[in-house]
Design a protein around this motif. Structure first.
Motif, short mmCIF file in Angstrom:
data_model
loop_
_atom_site.label_atom_id
_atom_site.label_comp_id
_atom_site.label_asym_id
_atom_site.label_seq_id
_atom_site.Cartn_x
_atom_site.Cartn_y
_atom_site.Cartn_z
N GLY A 1 -2.38 11.77 2.56
CA GLY A 1 -2.73 10.70 3.48
C GLY A 1 -4.21 10.39 3.46
N ASP A 2 -4.84 10.63 2.32
CA ASP A 2 -6.29 10.51 2.18
C ASP A 2 -6.66 9.05 1.84
N GLY A 3 -6.62 8.20 2.85
CA GLY A 3 -6.92 6.79 2.63
C GLY A 3 -6.62 5.98 3.86
N LEU A 4 -6.59 4.68 3.69
CA LEU A 4 -6.35 3.77 4.81
C LEU A 4 -5.68 2.51 4.29
N LEU B 1 -2.81 -3.96 1.76
CA LEU B 1 -3.81 -3.30 0.92
C LEU B 1 -3.85 -1.83 1.31
N THR B 2 -3.55 -0.95 0.36
CA THR B 2 -3.59 0.49 0.61
C THR B 2 -4.69 1.10 -0.26
N LEU B 3 -5.72 1.57 0.39
CA LEU B 3 -6.88 2.13 -0.30
C LEU B 3 -6.87 3.64 -0.16
N THR B 4 -7.01 4.36 -1.29
CA THR B 4 -7.07 5.82 -1.24
C THR B 4 -8.33 6.32 -1.93
N ARG B 5 -8.61 7.59 -1.71
CA ARG B 5 -9.81 8.17 -2.32
C ARG B 5 -9.68 8.23 -3.85
N GLY B 6 -8.44 8.22 -4.33
CA GLY B 6 -8.21 8.27 -5.77
C GLY B 6 -7.35 9.46 -6.14
N SER B 7 -7.43 9.87 -7.38
CA SER B 7 -6.65 11.00 -7.89
C SER B 7 -7.60 12.10 -8.35
N GLY B 8 -7.27 13.34 -8.01
CA GLY B 8 -8.09 14.45 -8.49
C GLY B 8 -8.44 15.44 -7.41
N LYS C 1 -12.95 7.74 -8.34
CA LYS C 1 -12.79 6.29 -8.27
C LYS C 1 -11.65 5.97 -7.31
N PRO C 2 -11.89 5.14 -6.27
CA PRO C 2 -10.82 4.80 -5.33
C PRO C 2 -9.69 4.03 -6.00
N ASN C 3 -8.48 4.23 -5.50
CA ASN C 3 -7.32 3.45 -5.92
C ASN C 3 -6.98 2.43 -4.83
N LEU C 4 -6.59 1.23 -5.26
CA LEU C 4 -6.14 0.21 -4.31
C LEU C 4 -4.78 -0.30 -4.76
N LEU C 5 -3.76 -0.05 -3.92
CA LEU C 5 -2.41 -0.52 -4.19
C LEU C 5 -2.18 -1.80 -3.38
N VAL C 6 -1.78 -2.88 -4.05
CA VAL C 6 -1.58 -4.18 -3.40
C VAL C 6 -0.10 -4.53 -3.45
N SER C 7 0.46 -4.89 -2.29
CA SER C 7 1.87 -5.24 -2.22
C SER C 7 2.08 -6.38 -1.24
N HIS C 8 3.29 -6.92 -1.21
CA HIS C 8 3.59 -8.02 -0.30
C HIS C 8 4.98 -7.83 0.29
N LYS D 1 -7.53 3.00 10.71
CA LYS D 1 -6.13 2.78 10.33
C LYS D 1 -5.85 3.57 9.05
N SER D 2 -5.81 4.88 9.22
CA SER D 2 -5.64 5.77 8.08
C SER D 2 -4.17 5.86 7.70
N LEU D 3 -3.91 6.53 6.57
CA LEU D 3 -2.54 6.74 6.12
C LEU D 3 -1.86 7.86 6.89
N ASN D 4 -2.58 8.54 7.77
CA ASN D 4 -2.01 9.61 8.59
C ASN D 4 -1.41 9.02 9.87
N ARG D 5 -0.14 8.64 9.82
CA ARG D 5 0.51 7.95 10.94
C ARG D 5 1.80 8.66 11.36
N ILE D 6 1.87 9.99 11.18
CA ILE D 6 3.12 10.69 11.44
C ILE D 6 3.51 10.64 12.92
N GLU D 7 2.53 10.65 13.84
CA GLU D 7 2.87 10.56 15.26
C GLU D 7 3.53 9.22 15.57
#
Length: 272
Positions: A22-25, A86-93, A104-111, A142-148
């Motif tokens: 969940g390392d991103g937003l 837009l889902t932005l993460t810290r990247g891989s590694g 390098k950050p990753n950005l996943l774009v969807s609709h 608005k991080s990816l940590n939304r389990i609650e």
């Protein structure tokens, strides 16, 4: 520089830290044809909160990718409203929780299609049994940590539009996907920004519009008694996709519905 991925291509790296930890937003942006709602507010927040998480992001690069995405996806919807995510993460590694240096950050774009709007007559809302804890270092992001919120959203049954979550002090903080406003005899009240899990862009817009309209706005704790008191003139939920939503019933109790906040702010702003 961001590594860009389009969701439909299916090439997003499985070792991404957003998937693992969940390392991103993320941002969900309403678009009408090719005109975005509160675009600048969304990109401002993503840039600001990425900096808080020490994820290097350039605002102008995000803007360029946003326009690429609107051009790519708007042809699927014509003049209809749709959602850009837009889902932005810290990247891989990195081994375990510790990230590798100079990632390098990753950005996943969807609709996605636009969800149904809430009725102007108001919606039914209840209280969640899931407590909301907010780390002060992460408040508002608005991080990816939304389990609650995921756990609380499982309580949305029997025609409920939303459930409201309280913190350990008993203050009503926000919904699973909405921020909270109440109108009282003394003006408007909304929980303070350091108490909310997500500092919504619609929340920002509403506060700006209220103050521009010379309305008193207090960022202060909200208790259950405040919402059910005779001095409460209305309870509202805000969300950048759905706009301003009036609450008709709260835990089965009828509330006044005037729609005044939507009148002041516009139910679905089109500020770019």
């Amino acid at each position: 520089m961001i590594a860009l991925y389009w969701a439909e291509d299916g090439r997003f790296p499985p070792g991404d830290r957003g998937l693992a930890y969940g390392d991103g937003l993320f941002e969900t942006i309403r678009v009408d044809g090719g005109s975005a709602h509160l675009k600048a507010y969304h990109l401002d927040r993503m840039t600001r909160d990425a900096a808080r998480l020490h994820i290097p992001v350039n605002r102008s690069e995000l803007e360029h990718i946003f326009h690429q995405a609107v051009e790519r996806y708007s042809v699927h919807y014509s003049v209809d409203s749709w959602i850009l995510k837009l889902t932005l993460t810290r990247g891989s590694g990195g081994r375990g929780y510790r990230p590798s240096p100079n990632m390098k950050p990753n950005l996943l774009v969807s609709h996605a299609a636009m969800p149904p709007l809430a009725p102007a007559s108001g919606v039914a809302v209840d209280f969640s049994r899931v407590p909301l804890t907010v780390n002060p270092l992460l408040a508002g992001i608005k991080s990816l940590n939304r389990i609650e919120q995921v756990m609380a959203a499982s309580e949305l049954q029997d025609g409920l539009f939303e459930v409201l979550m309280a913190n350990p002090a008993g203050h009503i903080v926000e919904g699973t996907r909405t921020n909270l406003f109440i109108e009282t005899d003394d003006g408007w009240r909304t929980p303070s920004p350091d108490s909310v899990a997500v500092r919504g862009v619609m929340r920002r817009y509403v506060i700006e519009r209220l103050r521009a309209n010379a309305e008193e706005v207090h960022e202060a704790p909200i208790l259950l008694d405040d919402m059910l008191a005779s001095s409460c003139r209305g309870v509202y939920l805000t969300n950048s996709v759905l706009g301003v939503v009036s609450v008709r019933t709260l835990a089965g109790q009828d509330l006044p519905v005037t729609g005044r906040l939507a009148t002041i702010c516009g139910s679905t702003p089109k500020t770019e």
